[in-house]
Write a protein that holds these residues in place. Structure first.
Motif, short mmCIF file in Angstrom:
data_model
loop_
_atom_site.label_atom_id
_atom_site.label_comp_id
_atom_site.label_asym_id
_atom_site.label_seq_id
_atom_site.Cartn_x
_atom_site.Cartn_y
_atom_site.Cartn_z
N GLU A 173 0.78 -1.20 -0.06
CA GLU A 173 0.06 -0.02 -0.14
C GLU A 173 0.90 1.34 0.02
O GLU A 173 1.48 1.78 1.10
CB GLU A 173 -0.90 -0.01 1.19
CG GLU A 173 -2.07 1.20 1.27
CD GLU A 173 -2.59 1.39 2.61
OE1 GLU A 173 -4.11 1.55 2.40
OE2 GLU A 173 -2.14 0.96 3.49
N ARG A 174 0.89 1.87 -1.23
CA ARG A 174 1.74 3.10 -1.40
C ARG A 174 2.97 2.97 -0.94
O ARG A 174 3.88 3.79 -0.63
CB ARG A 174 1.17 4.37 -0.39
CG ARG A 174 -0.25 4.48 -0.56
CD ARG A 174 -0.85 5.46 0.33
NE ARG A 174 -0.52 5.43 1.64
CZ ARG A 174 -1.31 5.77 2.74
NH1 ARG A 174 -2.43 6.06 2.50
NH2 ARG A 174 -0.82 5.61 3.95
N HIS A 229 6.39 3.40 -2.30
CA HIS A 229 6.81 4.16 -3.18
C HIS A 229 8.27 4.51 -3.37
O HIS A 229 8.54 4.68 -4.73
CB HIS A 229 6.35 5.76 -2.90
CG HIS A 229 6.77 6.23 -1.78
ND1 HIS A 229 6.06 6.01 -0.58
CD2 HIS A 229 7.60 6.94 -1.42
CE1 HIS A 229 6.68 6.55 0.45
NE2 HIS A 229 7.40 7.10 -0.11
N ALA A 285 1.35 4.99 -5.03
CA ALA A 285 1.34 6.01 -4.24
C ALA A 285 0.47 7.06 -5.22
O ALA A 285 0.49 7.23 -6.17
CB ALA A 285 2.65 6.84 -4.03
N ARG A 286 -0.44 8.12 -4.10
CA ARG A 286 -1.24 8.93 -4.86
C ARG A 286 -0.68 10.37 -4.44
O ARG A 286 -0.24 10.60 -3.35
CB ARG A 286 -2.56 8.70 -4.42
CG ARG A 286 -3.49 7.35 -4.34
CD ARG A 286 -4.71 7.49 -4.14
NE ARG A 286 -4.89 7.68 -2.86
CZ ARG A 286 -4.80 6.68 -1.64
NH1 ARG A 286 -4.45 5.58 -1.90
NH2 ARG A 286 -4.79 7.10 -0.58
N LEU A 292 -0.64 12.74 -0.46
CA LEU A 292 0.06 12.10 0.89
C LEU A 292 1.20 13.09 1.37
O LEU A 292 1.76 13.83 0.71
CB LEU A 292 0.69 10.71 0.57
CG LEU A 292 -0.28 9.87 -0.12
CD1 LEU A 292 0.37 8.67 -0.48
CD2 LEU A 292 -1.35 9.54 0.87
N LYS A 322 4.11 5.98 -10.08
CA LYS A 322 2.84 5.29 -10.21
C LYS A 322 3.01 4.00 -11.11
O LYS A 322 3.90 3.45 -11.09
CB LYS A 322 2.02 6.47 -10.74
CG LYS A 322 1.62 7.64 -9.84
CD LYS A 322 0.55 8.30 -10.18
CE LYS A 322 0.35 9.46 -9.04
NZ LYS A 322 -0.80 10.41 -9.44
N ASP A 363 -7.18 1.37 -5.72
CA ASP A 363 -7.34 1.63 -4.10
C ASP A 363 -7.17 0.48 -3.44
O ASP A 363 -7.44 -0.60 -3.78
CB ASP A 363 -8.70 2.47 -3.95
CG ASP A 363 -10.10 1.69 -4.53
OD1 ASP A 363 -10.29 0.96 -3.55
OD2 ASP A 363 -10.37 2.17 -5.34
N THR A 414 3.74 2.18 3.99
CA THR A 414 4.87 3.03 4.00
C THR A 414 5.62 2.83 5.20
O THR A 414 5.08 2.52 6.26
CB THR A 414 4.78 4.53 3.61
OG1 THR A 414 3.67 5.00 4.54
CG2 THR A 414 3.92 4.33 1.90
N SER A 443 -2.81 2.13 6.16
CA SER A 443 -3.65 3.13 6.39
C SER A 443 -4.89 2.79 7.18
O SER A 443 -4.98 1.62 7.45
CB SER A 443 -4.31 3.52 4.94
OG SER A 443 -5.25 2.38 4.61
#
Length: 209
Positions: free
Chosen positions: A25-26, A28, A53-54, A57, A68, A90, A132, A138
């Motif tokens: 999850e993310r 990156h 990653a978005r 953040l 990405k 997501d 991360t 999250s």
């Protein structure tokens, strides 16, 4: 392709574990992603999953925010050519996808209900969820996970580098699966085996393996 190379490819595929995976999850940073995928390859993971990653953040460098879909696939190609990487839009849809396939989702997450990572049963279809380094998984991911697992820490720092944590947990999963005899028989369906074998041979012939 030499007979020896084909035999090596088949020997590796024979030990792939289609019901053991990770969800990143993310995660990156390319060096972390690469290291995690190398560990996945080492323990026989067939395919990994990731939520890139978005924007928006906190505390992420602009260059990191640009990592990405394309960058994830490029990193996968350079770091672990033999592990698939499926991207998800997501966290919610990613976890729903995995649970629909029968995976238990174990989040590496410190909480009141977290158990020692060695107490989890990795002989079940299992997805290890990692977030991360700074922020962890999250709140949404923690809520949707079936269980929280943690690596006991005896020093001043509270957590390991995410790629190190992934390796520690994955090799515990490997240990349990070795004891259960999971690596002694082919665990892919015939159709899946032939499909993956064909793609690996094609990759080799393109000079990518």
């Amino acid at each position: 392709m030499t007979p020896e190379r084909l035999a090596k490819i088949r020997a590796v595929l024979d030990k792939r574990q289609p019901d053991l995976t990770v969800l990143l999850e993310r995660v990156h940073k390319p060096h972390n992603l690469s290291a995690i995928l190398r560990s996945c390859d080492a323990v026989g993971v067939l395919e990994a999953h990731a939520v890139p990653a978005r924007q928006g953040l906190p505390d992420l460098e602009e260059t990191e925010l640009n990592l990405k879909g394309k960058a994830y696939n490029e990193t996968s190609g350079s770091a672990a050519k033999w592990v698939g990487l499926q991207l998800h839009d997501d966290t919610t849809s990613a976890i729903a996808h995995l649970k629909a396939q029968g995976f238990q989702v174990l989040a590496a997450h410190f909480s009141e209900r977290a158990i020692d990572y060695r107490e989890a049963d990795y002989t079940r279809p299992t997805c290890i969820l990692l977030g991360t380094e700074k922020w962890g998984v999250s709140p949404e991911a923690a809520t949707l996970s079936d269980e929280h697992i943690q690596i006991p820490m005896m020093g001043m720092v509270q957590s390991l580098n995410v790629s190190v944590a992934a390796a520690v947990i994955l090799f515990e999963a490997q240990r349990q699966r070795i004891q259960a005899g999971f690596y002694e028989q082919v665990r892919l369906s015939l159709e899946q085996y032939q499909s993956v074998l064909a793609s690996w041979i094609a990759r080799h012939e393109r000079g990518q393996g």
